[in-house]
Structures are given as structure tokens and as C-alpha cells.
Enzyme design. Structure first.
Site, PDB file in Angstrom:
ATOM      1  N   HIS A  83     -48.749  18.669  53.333  1.00 59.06           N
ATOM      2  CA  HIS A  83     -47.588  18.737  52.424  1.00 59.06           C
ATOM      3  C   HIS A  83     -46.443  17.849  52.895  1.00 59.06           C
ATOM      4  O   HIS A  83     -45.581  17.490  52.089  1.00 59.06           O
ATOM      5  CB  HIS A  83     -47.165  20.199  52.168  1.00 59.06           C
ATOM      6  CG  HIS A  83     -46.280  20.826  53.187  1.00 59.06           C
ATOM      7  ND1 HIS A  83     -46.715  21.765  54.098  1.00 59.06           N
ATOM      8  CD2 HIS A  83     -44.962  20.663  53.427  1.00 59.06           C
ATOM      9  CE1 HIS A  83     -45.694  22.146  54.851  1.00 59.06           C
ATOM     10  NE2 HIS A  83     -44.623  21.487  54.461  1.00 59.06           N
ATOM     11  N   ASP A 136     -53.970  22.618  54.402  1.00 61.01           N
ATOM     12  CA  ASP A 136     -52.755  21.823  54.635  1.00 61.01           C
ATOM     13  C   ASP A 136     -52.869  20.981  55.916  1.00 61.01           C
ATOM     14  O   ASP A 136     -52.281  21.309  56.949  1.00 61.01           O
ATOM     15  CB  ASP A 136     -51.556  22.778  54.693  1.00 61.01           C
ATOM     16  CG  ASP A 136     -50.226  22.081  54.528  1.00 61.01           C
ATOM     17  OD1 ASP A 136     -50.214  20.868  54.258  1.00 61.01           O
ATOM     18  OD2 ASP A 136     -49.185  22.771  54.680  1.00 61.01           O
ATOM     19  N   SER A 233     -42.615  21.911  59.805  1.00 60.20           N
ATOM     20  CA  SER A 233     -43.944  21.755  59.209  1.00 60.20           C
ATOM     21  C   SER A 233     -44.751  20.676  59.879  1.00 60.20           C
ATOM     22  O   SER A 233     -44.227  19.599  60.202  1.00 60.20           O
ATOM     23  CB  SER A 233     -43.830  21.409  57.727  1.00 60.20           C
ATOM     24  OG  SER A 233     -43.663  22.582  56.995  1.00 60.20           O
TER      25      SER A 233
HETATM   26  C1  4AZ Z   1     -41.202  24.612  55.940  1.00 60.64           C
HETATM   27  O1  4AZ Z   1     -40.730  24.525  54.825  1.00 60.64           O
HETATM   28  C2  4AZ Z   1     -41.495  25.941  56.513  1.00 60.64           C
HETATM   29  N1  4AZ Z   1     -41.267  30.554  58.394  1.00 60.64           N
HETATM   30  C3  4AZ Z   1     -42.399  26.060  57.513  1.00 60.64           C
HETATM   31  C4  4AZ Z   1     -42.676  27.310  58.050  1.00 60.64           C
HETATM   32  C5  4AZ Z   1     -42.050  28.419  57.592  1.00 60.64           C
HETATM   33  C6  4AZ Z   1     -41.138  28.304  56.597  1.00 60.64           C
HETATM   34  C7  4AZ Z   1     -40.856  27.069  56.073  1.00 60.64           C
HETATM   35  C8  4AZ Z   1     -42.385  29.743  58.192  1.00 60.64           C
HETATM   36  O2  4AZ Z   1     -41.417  23.591  56.576  1.00 60.64           O
END
Ligand code: 4AZ
Length: 276
Positions: A83, A136, A233
Site C-alpha cells: 500500500h 500487503d 507502514s
Molecule cells: C498506517 O497508516 C498505519 N496501529 C499503520 C499501522 C497502524 C495504523 C496505521 C496500526 O501506516
């Protein structure tokens, strides 16, 4: 306050870009009590496989254009979340992002040191489903090799590192508050691998998202407060010295009833093998 599944919000990256263009109010707090959230700064020398994904063209010059995390599994191979490479995140298709790089070995994003290595090519898992976030995974091939010792071994299927209750650490340069306070130093938070049933309960489908145990891994902190957040992420979740997860999604950040959802690395190994 209603909790909004983060995957339905613009990713951190998008928020960063949007913020540069449209003055936004403070983003909806992910969880008021959560503050990587609940982590502490760590030295990249101790976690040399943790890398930042950057594009100054797309995300501006502050924090060296960091917009996602990644993890080196070989001298020229970095795993990240599929993503992170979506057109709605980058604001352009990947081939148009001429300055897509990884930053390795640098403690302070705005500081000197370490290396910025151009991404030569990208592979997005063809099984990635942007609707559900299943699969992902993306693999970046680097233009030059990382220094020796920069890669982390992956935990294969059946590894004890996946057992619920195992302590694990998540790394990233993402939001430390749930309010859009992005870190400039690498941070890490201690969490635990949780049972799939914990995430099935939290994410049964519908607006909260659907947890799929075959491709995802559940991890968090029973008390809440320690979690990955926007901007983390693609970054690593490490247990027993092995890579078990990539930060993928979740509802908010650090709320005890809403664990973090990670790409399951044992599944990623399979997807990569099936496509090599
Ligand atoms: C993000 O948007 C994201 N709390 C990644 C992990 C989590 C929330 C948001 C988990 O990159």
C-alpha cells in the site's frame, strides 16, 4: 469518538502531501491515550535492517521525504507494504517517482550519515488486495548493496516467533502521537504477538476491516499505548531476532481493543517464492 480504520484514511504519506497543499485541521486523533506510539528512540546501528522509504519530490524535503518504512532481507532487497506504493499514496504511479530511495544507517532523517540508495525496481505482490489489505507486500530492488550485516532473517512458517505471547518489537519513523507528530529519529516499541482470535474479534469485517490469519499477523499491547502508526507502514516487526511482520494497518494507534495488523512474513515468503 468513532474509531476510523486507518486504511480508509489517507495514508500518512498522503496526509503529509495534503498538509503541504491544503491547510488541514489536526487529524482525527487515533487514540487520545496512545502515544511508533509508546516507543523510544533506538540506534539504527542496532537495527541496520530498518530503512526509511523516501521521495522528496512527492513528500517534500523535511524528514528527507520519508513516507513509509521498509526492511532489508538481503543486500539489495527491501520488503515494504504494497500500500506504500499505491498511486493514491504517492500521488503518481511508481515509475513516475524518479527519486524513490531507501535511507539506511541514518539515525536522524534530516541529518547526515548513512546512505540513500535509489530503488532500481519494484515488485508488488500480485495477490495484494487494496480493498481488504490482504497480501500487503512489495519488494524493492536497490541500485547498490547495503553494507554487510544489514539484512535480517525472516521467520519461516512454524517458527516459534509467531507464537501468541512472544515479545516483539516494531520499528519506524511514523507518527508518535496519533496526531501527526512524525518522528525524525528511528523509534521502536515493544509489543506482543497476539492470537489471531484477538484480531478476528477486533476486525470482523465491515467498517473496522477484516483480519485474515493466512496473510496477516496480529500484534499489540494488551494494555494499549504501544503500536505502529501512520508512517510506520512497511516497517519491521521483529521477534526472536527474526522478521515476522510488516506494518500494514489497524484502527487508530495504540488502542487496546484495536491491535496492529501486520503482513505475515511466512506468507510473504510463499508469495515471493511463487513469483520468482
Ligand atoms: C498506517 O497508516 C498505519 N496501529 C499503520 C499501522 C497502524 C495504523 C496505521 C496500526 O501506516
Amino acid at each position: 469518538m468513532p474509531r476510523i480504520p486507518v486504511r480508509f484514511l489517507p495514508a500518512a504519506c498522503t496526509l503529509a502531501v495534503a498538509a503541504a497543499v491544503i491547510p488541514l485541521g489536526p487529524p482525527a486523533p487515533a487514540a487520545a491515550d496512545s502515544i511508533i506510539v509508546g516507543g523510544k528512540p533506538v540506534a539504527v546501528a542496532d537495527s541496520p535492517w530498518a530503512v526509511a522509504l523516501s521521495s522528496r519530490d512527492r513528500f517534500g524535503g523535511t524528514r528527507a521525504g520519508q513516507f513509509c518504512g521498509g526492511v532489508a532481507i538481503a543486500p539489495t532487497k527491501v520488503l515494504t507494504a504494497a500500500h506504500c506504493l499505491r498511486e493514491d499514496v504517492l500521488g503518481a504511479a511508481v515509475p513516475e517517482v524518479a527519486d524513490l530511495r531507501i535511507i539506511a544507517g541514518r539515525d536522524e532523517l534530516d541529518g547526515p550519515g548513512g546512505q540513500e540508495i535509489p530503488v532500481r525496481s519494484t515488485w508488488v505482490n500480485p495477490g495484494y488486495d487494496p480493498r481488504t489489505n490482504a497480501g500487503d507486500l512489495a519488494v524493492l530492488t536497490l541500485d547498490q548493496a547495503l553494507p554487510e550485516g544489514s539484512a535480517i532473517p525472516m521467520a519461516g512458517a512454524g517458527s516459534p516467533a509467531y507464537e501468541p505471547g512472544t515479545s516483539a518489537t516494531v520499528y519506524g519513523w511514523g507518527d508518535t502521537t496519533g496526531y501527526g507528530a512524525y518522528a525524525s529519529r528511528l523509534r521502536a516499541a515493544s509489543v506482543r504477538v497476539l492470537a489471531d482470535s484477538d484480531c478476528v474479534r477486533a476486525y470482523p469485517g465491515g467498517t473496522q476491516g477484516a483480519y485474515d490469519a493466512s496473510s496477516m499477523l496480529c500484534a499489540g499491547d494488551n494494555a494499549g499505548g504501544r503500536d505502529a502508526c501512520q508512517g510506520d507502514s512497511g516497517g519491521p516487526l521483529v521477534a526472536r531476532g527474526r522478521l515476522v511482520g510488516l506494518v500494514s494497518w489497524g484502527s487508530g494507534c495504540g488502542s487496546p481493543e484495536s491491535p496492529g495488523v501486520y503482513t505475515r512474513v511466512s506468507a510473504a515468503i510463499r508469495w515471493m517464492a511463487d513469483n520468482s
